[in-house]
Structures are given as structure tokens and as C-alpha cells.
Motif scaffolding. Structure first.
Motif, short mmCIF file in Angstrom:
data_model
loop_
_atom_site.label_atom_id
_atom_site.label_comp_id
_atom_site.label_asym_id
_atom_site.label_seq_id
_atom_site.Cartn_x
_atom_site.Cartn_y
_atom_site.Cartn_z
N UNK A 199 21.31 -80.43 -14.90
CA UNK A 199 21.00 -81.72 -15.84
C UNK A 199 20.05 -81.52 -17.01
N UNK A 200 20.21 -81.72 -18.01
CA UNK A 200 19.21 -81.83 -19.24
C UNK A 200 19.29 -83.19 -19.76
N UNK A 201 17.80 -83.80 -19.75
CA UNK A 201 17.51 -84.94 -20.22
C UNK A 201 17.08 -84.90 -21.85
N UNK A 202 17.93 -85.22 -22.60
CA UNK A 202 17.58 -85.17 -24.17
C UNK A 202 16.47 -86.16 -24.34
N UNK A 203 15.27 -85.84 -24.81
CA UNK A 203 14.13 -86.37 -25.00
C UNK A 203 14.17 -87.53 -26.15
N UNK A 204 13.58 -88.52 -25.62
CA UNK A 204 13.53 -89.84 -26.46
C UNK A 204 13.28 -89.88 -27.77
N UNK A 205 12.58 -88.81 -28.29
CA UNK A 205 12.26 -88.59 -29.69
C UNK A 205 13.39 -88.15 -30.49
N UNK A 206 14.49 -87.70 -29.98
CA UNK A 206 15.83 -87.48 -30.66
C UNK A 206 16.93 -88.64 -30.42
N UNK A 207 16.58 -89.87 -29.74
CA UNK A 207 17.06 -90.86 -29.62
C UNK A 207 16.70 -91.89 -30.59
N UNK A 208 15.46 -91.95 -30.82
CA UNK A 208 14.65 -93.03 -31.86
C UNK A 208 15.41 -92.81 -32.89
N UNK A 209 15.94 -93.69 -33.63
CA UNK A 209 16.51 -93.98 -34.95
C UNK A 209 17.85 -93.17 -35.06
N UNK A 210 18.42 -92.67 -34.08
CA UNK A 210 19.54 -91.75 -34.24
C UNK A 210 20.73 -92.69 -34.90
N UNK A 222 18.70 -84.96 -38.76
CA UNK A 222 18.19 -83.94 -37.91
C UNK A 222 18.31 -84.43 -36.47
N UNK A 223 17.96 -85.53 -36.04
CA UNK A 223 17.79 -85.94 -34.76
C UNK A 223 19.42 -85.78 -34.45
N UNK A 224 20.25 -85.97 -35.15
CA UNK A 224 21.74 -86.09 -34.55
C UNK A 224 22.20 -84.72 -34.45
N UNK A 225 21.56 -83.82 -35.52
CA UNK A 225 21.92 -82.41 -35.28
C UNK A 225 21.49 -81.51 -33.98
N UNK A 226 20.31 -82.36 -33.53
CA UNK A 226 19.90 -81.69 -32.34
C UNK A 226 20.32 -82.24 -31.35
N UNK A 227 20.72 -83.55 -31.25
CA UNK A 227 21.41 -84.17 -30.05
C UNK A 227 22.83 -83.58 -30.00
N UNK A 228 23.55 -83.30 -31.16
CA UNK A 228 24.88 -82.63 -30.97
C UNK A 228 24.63 -81.08 -30.21
N UNK A 229 23.47 -80.46 -30.75
CA UNK A 229 23.55 -79.18 -30.25
C UNK A 229 23.22 -79.20 -28.82
N UNK A 230 22.41 -80.08 -28.42
CA UNK A 230 21.89 -80.14 -27.08
C UNK A 230 23.41 -80.47 -25.98
N UNK A 231 24.12 -81.36 -26.58
CA UNK A 231 25.30 -81.74 -25.60
C UNK A 231 26.30 -80.50 -25.75
N UNK A 243 20.79 -88.94 -21.85
CA UNK A 243 19.95 -89.25 -23.11
C UNK A 243 19.03 -90.53 -22.76
N UNK A 244 18.02 -90.09 -23.19
CA UNK A 244 16.70 -90.87 -22.59
C UNK A 244 16.24 -92.00 -23.79
N UNK A 245 15.68 -93.12 -23.29
CA UNK A 245 15.03 -93.96 -24.16
C UNK A 245 16.02 -94.55 -25.26
#
Ligand code: C2E
Ligand code: CA
Ligand code: CA
Ligand code: CA
Length: 287
Positions: A199-210, A222-231, A243-245
């Protein structure tokens, strides 16, 4: 009993005492507190974003100090790591999580709760008894190993040979490993190759304001780009994601569009006592 808000928490670093002094004091107090049973666990649901059903639960430690009230883990976990008390404290967290999860599974059945996830400190992985402690916690509680997910904070330390051997032993036992705060470490990608994570838990800092749109906010883009790349990375490697937070419904919808199906956050459920979590499982069964 009503949950006490964050405002009531004692933050030692803010004002009054010097941080170093406060930490030394905390360190000495921790051992007494553990023996006195002042720690408890609260439970935060991990939820299927499509259906709203609980799929898992994260266990989070709380210290109810007789005079200071609720002490935040942001204060006592670092102190416990420095003093080494994180080893017996973490052992207690592990045993208590397994005991509670086994009780919930017994009462509500295997469908009600897929997994239970305590946090594990790197210091615990260096303890020569750690694998035996996990084995004993599972055996004593009767929790099947594949119901346990150990949350480890992403860190370069995880790549040490000895730690990797421990992680592989746990993996062979059937216990799953989650990389916590994913995306914040220095070496996310190379770490994933060596590490037997499930499991990978996407850090809250990438979810804030996404949920904010790109034209309005380059940072959100930029957050959306990271979130997409991680998934996408997780999918390619056969890993689950959380996805956290998550704090509002707009974030849920945005994360679903990006490919996340599981999340955690105040919007989906705050960390609550075992009694309140039991009530939520009861409520879910009746729906
Ligand atoms: P973490 O493992 O990343 O846990 C998530 C933290 O985010 C928790 O804080 C949780 O209450 C909080 N959180 C969850 N959803 C939301 C949200 O929507 N908005 C906001 N603002 N916060 C949210 P908590 O319980 O204060 O724990 C802080 C950290 O302390 C944890 O971060 C974890 O690293 C550590 N910790 C807590 N319990 C333990 C433990 O038993 N052992 C170890 N080693 N570390 C622990
Ligand atoms: Ca965690
Ligand atoms: Ca986290
Ligand atoms: Ca964290």
C-alpha cells in the motif's frame, strides 16, 4: 464522552517551556505513563470513496496525561523515539490494535473490516525482537496476518540491509506493509523497488487544495500531477493506494477522477474511541 478538540491539546513547543527542556521532561514521564496505562488508541476509518463503506482502520496513539490532558503524538512520538521508549510503546500499540481488530472481526464478520493499520517507527524495526513481537501479537489475538497492515513512514533508513530483511520476513509471514506519507521522502521511487510494500498512502500535503482548478492555482495543478503520478505508479506495480487528509467532498470527487478509490480524512471520519468506532460498524451493518 465528547472528543476533546485540538485546541485543548498541550503543545509543549509553543511558549511557556523551552522545547529541549519540555522534551527531557516528556521522556522521563513516558515510561511512567506507559506503566500507568495513560496511553490509548483512537481509530480512524479508511473508506471506499465510491461507496462510503469502511474498508480498514488506522490506529493512532493518544496520551491522556493526568494533569496536562491530551498530549499530541506530534510531541510524544519524537520524545519516545529519542528515549527508546517507542519500542515498548509501539509493542503495546501493535498488540492493542491486533486485539481490537480481532474483536471487531469476531463481532462483525470478515466483510466489515478488511484491515487494521498501526503505525510502526523505524526504531522498532531495529529491535531484534520485532518480528517475534508481531508473530506473538497475531497469535495471541487470533488476527489473521493478512488483516494487519504496518504503516511505515517513507524514509531512506528503510533501505538499510537489516531493515529490509525484517520487512521481507514480515512480508513472508503475510503481513502487509504501507508506505506512509508517500511523496514526501527523498527517494520514493527507488525505495519502492527494494521495499515489499502493498500500500502507498498519498501524503495529505498533496490532497490539500487538490480540488482547486489549475488556472486558479499552479500549486494545486502540481499537486494533481503528483497525485496522478503516484496512483499510476502504484497501479503499474500492483500496489493499493490510500489518499490521506481528505477534508471535503470536492476532494473526494477530484481524487476519484484521478484514479483513487480509497481514502482517509476528517471528511470521511475523524479518529474516534473504540466505542465510537464500534457504533459506526454497527451503523454500517444496519444499512
Ligand atoms: P500519520 O501516520 O500520517 O497519521 C495521520 C495524522 O493525520 C493523524 O494525526 C490524524 O489524526 C491526522 N488526520 C487524519 N485525517 C485528517 C484530516 O482530514 N485533516 C487533518 N488536518 N489531519 C488529519 P495524529 O493522530 O495527530 O498523529 C500524528 C502522527 O503521529 C501520525 O501521522 C504518526 O506519524 C504519528 N503516530 C501516531 N500514533 C502513532 C503510533 O502509535 N506509533 C508511531 N510510531 N507513530 C504514531
Ligand atoms: Ca499513519
Ligand atoms: Ca500519513
Ligand atoms: Ca505523518
Amino acid at each position: 464522552a465528547k472528543q476533546r478538540g485540538k485546541a485543548n491539546w498541550v503543545r509543549f513547543a509553543a511558549g511557556m517551556e523551552k522545547p529541549a527542556q519540555a522534551h527531557a521532561q516528556l521522556g522521563g514521564d513516558l515510561r511512567r505513563a506507559l506503566n500507568a496505562g495513560e496511553f490509548k488508541l483512537v481509530y480512524q476509518p479508511i473508506v471506499d470513496l465510491r461507496t462510503g463503506r469502511i474498508t480498514g482502520v488506522e490506529a493512532l496513539a493518544r496520551w491522556i496525561h493526568p494533569e496536562r490532558g491530551m498530549v499530541s503524538p506530534a510531541d510524544f512520538i519524537p520524545a519516545a523515539e529519542r528515549s527508546g521508549l517507542i519500542v515498548p510503546l509501539g509493542r503495546w500499540v501493535l498488540r492493542e490494535t491486533c486485539r481490537q481488530a480481532a474483536a471487531w472481526l469476531e463481532r462483525f464478520g470478515p466483510e466489515a473490516l478488511e484491515k487494521a493499520a498501526p503505525n510502526v517507527s523505524i526504531r522498532q524495526l531495529h529491535d531484534p525482537d520485532f518480528v517475534a513481537d508481531v508473530r506473538a501479537a497475531l497469535a495471541d489475538s487470533g488476527l489473521p496476518p493478512n488483516r494487519l497492515v504496518l504503516e511505515l513512514t517513507e524514509s531512506a533508513v528503510l533501505r538499510g540491509h537489516q531493515v529490509l530483511r525484517v520487512l521481507h520476513e514480515l512480508h513472508e509471514m503475510g503481513v502487509r506493509l504501507a508506505l506512509d506519507d508517500f511523496g514526501t521522502g527523498e527517494s520514493s521511487l527507488s525505495l519502492l523497488r527494494a521495499f515489499p510494500a502493498a500500500v502507498v498512502k498519498l501524503d495529505k500535503s498533496f490532497v490539500d487544495n487538490i480540488e482547486l482548478d489549475e488556472p486558479d492555482s499552479a500549486a494545486a495543478g502540481a499537486r494533481q500531477a503528483v497525485a496522478r503520478a503516484v496512483v499510476q505508479l502504484a497501479d503499474a506495480l500492483g500496489l493499493a493506494t490510500v489518499a490521506e487528509g481528505i477534508e471535503n467532498q470536492e476532494q473526494v470527487e477530484r481524487l476519484l477522477k484521478l484514479g483513487y478509490t480509497v481514502g482517509q480524512g476528517y471528511h470521511l471520519g475523524r479518529p474516534v474511541s473504540s466505542e465510537e468506532f464500534t457504533a459506526r460498524l454497527l451503523d454500517q451493518r444496519q444499512r
